[in-house]
Scaffold this active site. Structure first.
Site, mmCIF file in Angstrom:
data_model
loop_
_atom_site.group_PDB
_atom_site.id
_atom_site.type_symbol
_atom_site.label_atom_id
_atom_site.label_comp_id
_atom_site.label_asym_id
_atom_site.label_seq_id
_atom_site.Cartn_x
_atom_site.Cartn_y
_atom_site.Cartn_z
ATOM 1 N N LYS A 35 12.358 22.241 6.416
ATOM 2 C CA LYS A 35 11.271 23.116 6.878
ATOM 3 C C LYS A 35 11.707 24.556 6.621
ATOM 4 C CE LYS A 35 10.056 23.778 11.303
ATOM 5 N NZ LYS A 35 9.533 23.450 12.646
ATOM 6 N N ARG A 63 5.117 18.330 16.638
ATOM 7 C CA ARG A 63 6.372 17.650 17.030
ATOM 8 C C ARG A 63 6.930 18.219 18.332
ATOM 9 N NH1 ARG A 63 10.494 21.658 17.356
ATOM 10 N NH2 ARG A 63 11.483 22.046 15.358
ATOM 11 N N GLN A 121 1.880 27.441 21.269
ATOM 12 C CA GLN A 121 2.352 26.058 21.423
ATOM 13 C C GLN A 121 1.615 25.284 22.518
ATOM 14 O OE1 GLN A 121 4.675 24.590 19.490
ATOM 15 N NE2 GLN A 121 4.898 26.481 18.331
ATOM 16 N N ASP A 157 -0.327 32.001 33.024
ATOM 17 C CA ASP A 157 0.329 32.843 32.012
ATOM 18 C C ASP A 157 0.462 34.232 32.641
ATOM 19 O OD1 ASP A 157 0.545 32.653 28.646
ATOM 20 O OD2 ASP A 157 0.412 34.686 29.469
ATOM 21 N N GLY A 170 10.529 26.682 26.090
ATOM 22 C CA GLY A 170 10.510 27.998 25.462
ATOM 23 C C GLY A 170 11.853 28.669 25.233
HETATM 24 N N1 NAD Z 1 11.617 23.777 21.760
HETATM 25 C C1 NAD Z 1 11.052 23.887 20.572
HETATM 26 O O1 NAD Z 1 11.224 23.051 19.683
HETATM 27 C C2 NAD Z 1 10.126 25.031 20.301
HETATM 28 C C3 NAD Z 1 9.259 24.984 19.200
HETATM 29 C C4 NAD Z 1 8.382 26.044 18.989
HETATM 30 C C5 NAD Z 1 8.393 27.131 19.840
HETATM 31 N N2 NAD Z 1 9.277 27.165 20.877
HETATM 32 C C6 NAD Z 1 9.348 28.319 21.789
HETATM 33 O O2 NAD Z 1 8.343 28.181 22.786
HETATM 34 C C7 NAD Z 1 7.992 29.476 23.272
HETATM 35 C C8 NAD Z 1 6.486 29.619 23.256
HETATM 36 O O3 NAD Z 1 6.020 29.589 21.908
HETATM 37 P P1 NAD Z 1 4.547 30.100 21.542
HETATM 38 O O4 NAD Z 1 4.435 29.976 20.061
HETATM 39 O O5 NAD Z 1 3.554 29.441 22.417
HETATM 40 O O6 NAD Z 1 4.709 31.645 21.925
HETATM 41 P P2 NAD Z 1 3.537 32.685 22.167
HETATM 42 O O7 NAD Z 1 4.154 34.023 22.049
HETATM 43 O O8 NAD Z 1 2.351 32.342 21.328
HETATM 44 O O9 NAD Z 1 3.111 32.431 23.701
HETATM 45 C C9 NAD Z 1 4.006 32.644 24.761
HETATM 46 C C10 NAD Z 1 3.171 32.782 26.030
HETATM 47 O O10 NAD Z 1 4.064 32.912 27.123
HETATM 48 C C11 NAD Z 1 3.522 33.855 28.008
HETATM 49 N N3 NAD Z 1 4.568 34.375 28.871
HETATM 50 C C12 NAD Z 1 5.611 35.171 28.555
HETATM 51 N N4 NAD Z 1 6.370 35.418 29.638
HETATM 52 C C13 NAD Z 1 5.783 34.743 30.666
HETATM 53 C C14 NAD Z 1 6.092 34.589 32.031
HETATM 54 N N5 NAD Z 1 7.138 35.212 32.588
HETATM 55 N N6 NAD Z 1 5.278 33.829 32.801
HETATM 56 C C15 NAD Z 1 4.191 33.208 32.269
HETATM 57 N N7 NAD Z 1 3.851 33.322 30.962
HETATM 58 C C16 NAD Z 1 4.639 34.071 30.175
HETATM 59 C C17 NAD Z 1 2.926 34.917 27.084
HETATM 60 O O11 NAD Z 1 1.997 35.741 27.769
HETATM 61 C C18 NAD Z 1 2.305 34.045 26.012
HETATM 62 O O12 NAD Z 1 0.953 33.693 26.306
HETATM 63 C C19 NAD Z 1 8.717 30.471 22.366
HETATM 64 O O13 NAD Z 1 9.884 30.915 22.995
HETATM 65 C C20 NAD Z 1 9.052 29.652 21.137
HETATM 66 O O14 NAD Z 1 10.136 30.138 20.411
HETATM 67 C C21 NAD Z 1 10.130 26.136 21.126
#
Ligand code: NAD
Length: 332
Positions: free
Chosen positions: A69, A112, A140, A161, A228
Site C-alpha cells: 500500500k 480494513r 474513519q 466529537d 486513533g
Molecule cells: N488503527 C488504524 O489502523 C488506523 C487506520 C486509519 C486511521 N487511524 C487513525 O484514526 C484516527 C482518526 O482518523 P480519521 O481519518 O477519522 O481522522 P479525522 O481527522 O478525519 O477525524 C478525527 C476526528 O476526531 C475528532 N477529535 C479530535 N480530538 C477529539 C477529542 N479530544 N474528542 C473527540 N473528538 C475528537 C476530530 O474533531 C475529528 O472529527 C487518526 O489518528 C488516524 O491516524 C488508525
C-alpha cells in the site's frame, strides 16, 4: 500483463463488511502465528514538494496475498483541490510476481480498519450488546460504525466529537444510511461521559492527545475499541479504562507497544506491564492461544495501530471477488 483497476464504488459492490471482518480475523491469526512477512514501512521524503511517501509491503502465504500500500502525505495538495493523503493498493500475483490489481487505498484503509474493530467486537463484546458509543466522527467513523452494527444487535448509537456540528451532521447522514437497515437510532451528543455508563461497546477514533472519556464510568461487561492513537504523543483511551480492564488485546504487539500513547504512557508511568497485563494479540485469540471473555462482567479493551497484513489480506479478498465482475482491466 493484465491489471484490474478498482474504484471505491466497485469495491463497495463486491465485499461486505462481514467478509472484511472475517478477512481481518484471518489476517491477524496468520500474523500472530508467524505466517506473514511484514517488513518495516519505508518512508521517502520529497522535500521539493513538501511531501512524504510511505510504502507498506506484505506477504501472507496462506491467503496468497502479496502487495504494497502506498500512502503519501502532501499537505500542499489541498491548494490544488486534491486529497492531501492519496493512497493506492498494488496487489501482485503471488505465483508469478506480476502486478494484477490496483485499488483505492483510502477506501481499503477505512474498510480494513472498521473491520478490525468489528472483529474485536465480534470476538469480545457481550452477545446482547445494544448500546454503542462512537467517539470521533471524521473520515474513519462510518466504517467503524457499520462494523459494530454488523456484529451486535445494537439498538442505540451515540456519536460524539469535539465538534458537535460534525457529530450532528454525521448522525444525520448515518441515520439515513444505516437507521432502517440495522434498525438503529443514531444520536449526536455533546459530552460522551453522560452515556459512557450505559454503553456496551465504545469505539474511539480520534486524533486526540488526551483521554476522550472518563474511564471510571465504563460499565461492567463493556468492550472498548481504541483506533486513533498511533504516536506516543497521541492518546484517547483513558488510563483508568486500560487499568480496570480484565482483558486487553492489541492487533500487533510490535505496532501498539512501539507507537501508541494509549499504552506507552501507562507503561512509562509503571502502571501497565506489557508482559503481565496484556492478554495477547487478537490473532492469538482467534487461534485459541489466549483466553477470551468468559463472563458478562469482564471489561475488554482492544487497541489497533494497523498493519499491512490487514491491507494485503482484505485487498486479496476484494480482488478475488471482483475478477470478472467489476472494475476495468488494462493490458500493459
Ligand atoms: N488503527 C488504524 O489502523 C488506523 C487506520 C486509519 C486511521 N487511524 C487513525 O484514526 C484516527 C482518526 O482518523 P480519521 O481519518 O477519522 O481522522 P479525522 O481527522 O478525519 O477525524 C478525527 C476526528 O476526531 C475528532 N477529535 C479530535 N480530538 C477529539 C477529542 N479530544 N474528542 C473527540 N473528538 C475528537 C476530530 O474533531 C475529528 O472529527 C487518526 O489518528 C488516524 O491516524 C488508525
Amino acid at each position: 500483463m493484465k491489471i484490474l483497476v478498482l474504484k471505491q464504488e466497485e469495491m463497495e459492490q463486491i465485499i461486505t463488511m462481514k467478509e472484511a471482518i472475517e478477512a481481518d480475523k484471518e489476517a491477524l491469526r496468520v500474523y500472530s502465528e508467524g505466517g506473514a512477512d511484514i517488513p518495516l514501512r519505508a518512508n521517502l521524503n520529497v522535500p521539493e514538494y513538501e511531501g512524504q511517501s510511505l510504502y507498506m509491503p506484505g506477504y501472507a502465504a496462506s491467503s496468497k496475498a502479496l502487495g504494497v500500500k502506498i500512502v503519501s502525505v502532501y499537505p500542499n495538495n489541498i491548494e490544488k483541490g486534491i486529497t492531501s493523503v492519496p493512497a493506492s493498493m498494488v496487489l501482485l500475483d503471488a505465483e508469478t510476481g506480476m502486478v494484477n490489481c490496483i485499488m483505492d487505498g483510502t477506501h481499503l484503509t477505512k474498510l480494513r480498519t472498521g473491520a478490525v474493530s468489528g472483529a474485536a467486537t465480534d470476538l469480545l463484546a457481550k452477545k446482547d450488546s445494544s448500546v454503542f458509543l462512537l467517539i470521533g466522527t471524521g473520515g474513519q467513523a462510518e466504517s467503524q460504525l457499520e462494523a459494530v452494527l454488523c456484529v451486535r444487535p445494537i439498538k442505540k448509537v451515540y456519536v460524539s466529537d469535539i465538534s458537535l456540528d460534525r457529530a450532528t451532521e454525521f448522525a444525520k447522514n448515518m441515520s439515513g444510511k444505516f437507521g432502517e437497515k440495522y434498525g438503529v437510532e443514531i444520536l449526536a451528543i455533546d459530552s460522551p461521559n453522560t452515556v459512557v455508563p450505559e454503553a456496551d461497546v465504545i469505539t474511539t477514533v480520534t486524533t486526540a492527545s488526551s483521554a476522550v472519556f472518563d474511564g471510571n464510568l465504563v460499565k461492567e461487561g463493556g468492550h472498548i475499541n481504541a483506533v486513533g492513537s498511533y504516536t506516543p504523543q497521541m492518546q484517547e483511551l483513558p488510563e483508568t479504562a486500560l487499568l480496570k480492564a480484565d482483558l486487553v488485546y492489541v492487533d500487533t504487539r510490535d505496532g501498539v507497544l512501539n507507537e501508541s500513547g494509549d499504552f506507552l504512557n501507562p507503561i512509562k508511568a509503571g502502571k501497565f506491564d506489557s508482559e503481565k497485563d496484556l492478554t495477547g494479540e487478537l490473532g492469538e485469540l482467534v487461534a485459541g492461544k489466549v483466553p477470551g471473555r468468559d463472563n458478562d462482567s469482564q471489561i475488554s479493551v482492544f487497541e489497533t495501530t494497523g498493519s499491512a497484513v490487514l491491507d494485503i489480506v482484505v485487498a486479496q479478498k476484494i480482488y478475488e471477488n471482483a475478477v470478472g465482475k467489476v472494475g476495468v482491466e488494462i493490458d500493459i
